[in-house]
Design a protein around this motif. Structure first.
Motif, PDB file in Angstrom:
ATOM      1  N   GLN A 136      35.076 -18.884  93.622  1.00 26.90           N
ATOM      2  CA  GLN A 136      33.845 -18.719  94.399  1.00 26.90           C
ATOM      3  C   GLN A 136      33.243 -20.067  94.762  1.00 26.90           C
ATOM      4  O   GLN A 136      33.333 -21.030  93.991  1.00 26.90           O
ATOM      5  N   LEU A 137      32.588 -20.104  95.918  1.00 22.14           N
ATOM      6  CA  LEU A 137      31.666 -21.173  96.281  1.00 22.14           C
ATOM      7  C   LEU A 137      30.294 -20.519  96.288  1.00 22.14           C
ATOM      8  O   LEU A 137      30.127 -19.450  96.880  1.00 22.14           O
ATOM      9  N   VAL A 138      29.325 -21.131  95.632  1.00 21.37           N
ATOM     10  CA  VAL A 138      27.994 -20.540  95.518  1.00 21.37           C
ATOM     11  C   VAL A 138      26.941 -21.554  95.939  1.00 21.37           C
ATOM     12  O   VAL A 138      27.180 -22.762  95.913  1.00 21.37           O
ATOM     13  N   SER A 139      25.772 -21.060  96.306  1.00 20.37           N
ATOM     14  CA  SER A 139      24.692 -21.952  96.725  1.00 20.37           C
ATOM     15  C   SER A 139      23.544 -21.997  95.717  1.00 20.37           C
ATOM     16  O   SER A 139      22.561 -22.692  95.937  1.00 20.37           O
ATOM     17  N   LYS A 140      23.667 -21.256  94.626  1.00 24.10           N
ATOM     18  CA  LYS A 140      22.633 -21.252  93.583  1.00 24.10           C
ATOM     19  C   LYS A 140      23.287 -21.547  92.248  1.00 24.10           C
ATOM     20  O   LYS A 140      24.498 -21.721  92.165  1.00 24.10           O
ATOM     21  N   GLY A 141      22.505 -21.563  91.191  1.00 20.35           N
ATOM     22  CA  GLY A 141      23.009 -21.853  89.854  1.00 20.35           C
ATOM     23  C   GLY A 141      24.186 -20.957  89.475  1.00 20.35           C
ATOM     24  O   GLY A 141      24.270 -19.811  89.904  1.00 20.35           O
TER      25      GLY A 141
ATOM     26  N   ARG B  58      24.853 -35.792  86.524  1.00 18.74           N
ATOM     27  CA  ARG B  58      24.311 -36.755  85.562  1.00 18.74           C
ATOM     28  C   ARG B  58      23.175 -37.539  86.223  1.00 18.74           C
ATOM     29  O   ARG B  58      23.156 -37.721  87.429  1.00 18.74           O
ATOM     30  N   ARG B  59      22.269 -37.994  85.401  1.00 15.88           N
ATOM     31  CA  ARG B  59      21.101 -38.726  85.892  1.00 15.88           C
ATOM     32  C   ARG B  59      21.455 -40.154  86.269  1.00 15.88           C
ATOM     33  O   ARG B  59      20.937 -40.700  87.230  1.00 15.88           O
ATOM     34  N   ARG B  60      22.368 -40.771  85.538  1.00 14.52           N
ATOM     35  CA  ARG B  60      22.668 -42.187  85.738  1.00 14.52           C
ATOM     36  C   ARG B  60      24.125 -42.355  86.171  1.00 14.52           C
ATOM     37  O   ARG B  60      25.026 -41.824  85.557  1.00 14.52           O
ATOM     38  N   THR B  61      24.321 -43.127  87.235  1.00 15.49           N
ATOM     39  CA  THR B  61      25.653 -43.528  87.675  1.00 15.49           C
ATOM     40  C   THR B  61      25.648 -45.052  87.693  1.00 15.49           C
ATOM     41  O   THR B  61      25.037 -45.658  88.570  1.00 15.49           O
ATOM     42  N   GLY B  62      26.303 -45.640  86.703  1.00 18.65           N
ATOM     43  CA  GLY B  62      26.228 -47.089  86.570  1.00 18.65           C
ATOM     44  C   GLY B  62      24.794 -47.492  86.293  1.00 18.65           C
ATOM     45  O   GLY B  62      24.161 -46.974  85.384  1.00 18.65           O
ATOM     46  N   ASP B  63      24.257 -48.363  87.148  1.00 17.80           N
ATOM     47  CA  ASP B  63      22.868 -48.795  86.968  1.00 17.80           C
ATOM     48  C   ASP B  63      21.911 -48.066  87.903  1.00 17.80           C
ATOM     49  O   ASP B  63      20.741 -48.425  87.997  1.00 17.80           O
ATOM     50  N   LYS B  64      22.387 -47.030  88.595  1.00 15.86           N
ATOM     51  CA  LYS B  64      21.545 -46.281  89.532  1.00 15.86           C
ATOM     52  C   LYS B  64      21.121 -44.945  88.923  1.00 15.86           C
ATOM     53  O   LYS B  64      21.872 -44.324  88.185  1.00 15.86           O
ATOM     54  N   ILE B  65      19.915 -44.508  89.294  1.00 13.90           N
ATOM     55  CA  ILE B  65      19.382 -43.223  88.844  1.00 13.90           C
ATOM     56  C   ILE B  65      19.490 -42.230  89.996  1.00 13.90           C
ATOM     57  O   ILE B  65      18.989 -42.478  91.101  1.00 13.90           O
TER      58      ILE B  65
ATOM     59  N   VAL C 111      22.373 -29.889  93.799  1.00 14.49           N
ATOM     60  CA  VAL C 111      22.584 -29.530  92.395  1.00 14.49           C
ATOM     61  C   VAL C 111      21.741 -30.488  91.554  1.00 14.49           C
ATOM     62  O   VAL C 111      22.073 -31.668  91.422  1.00 14.49           O
ATOM     63  N   PRO C 112      20.629 -29.997  90.984  1.00 13.80           N
ATOM     64  CA  PRO C 112      19.740 -30.863  90.211  1.00 13.80           C
ATOM     65  C   PRO C 112      20.419 -31.460  88.975  1.00 13.80           C
ATOM     66  O   PRO C 112      21.399 -30.912  88.448  1.00 13.80           O
ATOM     67  N   VAL C 113      19.873 -32.574  88.504  1.00 17.26           N
ATOM     68  CA  VAL C 113      20.355 -33.227  87.291  1.00 17.26           C
ATOM     69  C   VAL C 113      20.386 -32.204  86.150  1.00 17.26           C
ATOM     70  O   VAL C 113      19.450 -31.430  85.967  1.00 17.26           O
ATOM     71  N   GLY C 114      21.508 -32.189  85.432  1.00 19.92           N
ATOM     72  CA  GLY C 114      21.667 -31.296  84.285  1.00 19.92           C
ATOM     73  C   GLY C 114      22.254 -29.937  84.611  1.00 19.92           C
ATOM     74  O   GLY C 114      22.613 -29.194  83.696  1.00 19.92           O
ATOM     75  N   GLU C 115      22.358 -29.606  85.894  1.00 18.81           N
ATOM     76  CA  GLU C 115      22.929 -28.314  86.268  1.00 18.81           C
ATOM     77  C   GLU C 115      24.390 -28.477  86.674  1.00 18.81           C
ATOM     78  O   GLU C 115      24.809 -29.548  87.117  1.00 18.81           O
ATOM     79  N   ALA C 116      25.148 -27.389  86.526  1.00 20.58           N
ATOM     80  CA  ALA C 116      26.584 -27.428  86.806  1.00 20.58           C
ATOM     81  C   ALA C 116      26.870 -27.378  88.294  1.00 20.58           C
ATOM     82  O   ALA C 116      26.318 -26.550  89.021  1.00 20.58           O
TER      83      ALA C 116
END
Length: 143
Positions: free
Chosen positions: A11-16, A42-49, A91-96
């Motif tokens: 499936q491709l989905v547009s919600k959680g 993830r919140r951090r990629t290298g030195d970027k948020i 896709v917000p931080v912390g969500e799959a």
């Protein structure tokens, strides 16, 4: 146990992504191994948020390629059931953004199948990721 005759769900989905529903899809009293991969923002990629992560796809091609990979993995790793769900849009931080679950009689098959599936999904499936950072910069990430 799921009564569906097709052992594959893509499936491709547009919600959680509802992982509980996916767990029931791979349930089978005749197997001893369930394996899962949850790819989360993830919140951090290298030195970027990361402020926003979003995905776009050529949907019909992506579904076709995901099904091809799923069928190949089912054969190659002797999986009894397999589910691949990829989220599109923000896709917000912390969500799959992607969840893959599989079952087989023994653990070695599911342990081998999950990285193989993720590597091929990133390489072969027309889904693209854009990261927007808190500093206002953004980039399309080569998967």
């Amino acid at each position: 146990m799921n009564d569906s005759r097709d052992p594959i769900l893509v499936q491709l989905v547009s919600k959680g992504i509802d992982v509980g529903q996916l767990q029931s899809f791979i349930a089978d009293p005749d197997v001893g191994a369930h394996g899962w991969f949850h790819g989360v923002t993830r919140r951090r990629t290298g030195d970027k948020i990361t402020q926003i992560l979003s995905y776009e796809a050529h949907e019909s091609m992506a579904i076709s390629e995901l099904n091809r990979l799923a069928r190949e993995a089912t054969e190659r790793f002797e999986l009894t059931r397999l589910v691949i769900v990829h989220r599109l849009g923000i896709v917000p931080v912390g969500e799959a953004s992607v969840v893959i679950g599989c079952s087989s009689p023994h653990r070695k098959q599911v342990f081998a199948a999950l990285p193989w599936l993720m590597d091929h999904l990133k390489q072969d499936v027309p889904i693209w990721k854009q990261e927007t950072f808190v500093d206002g910069s953004s980039e399309w990430v080569h998967r």
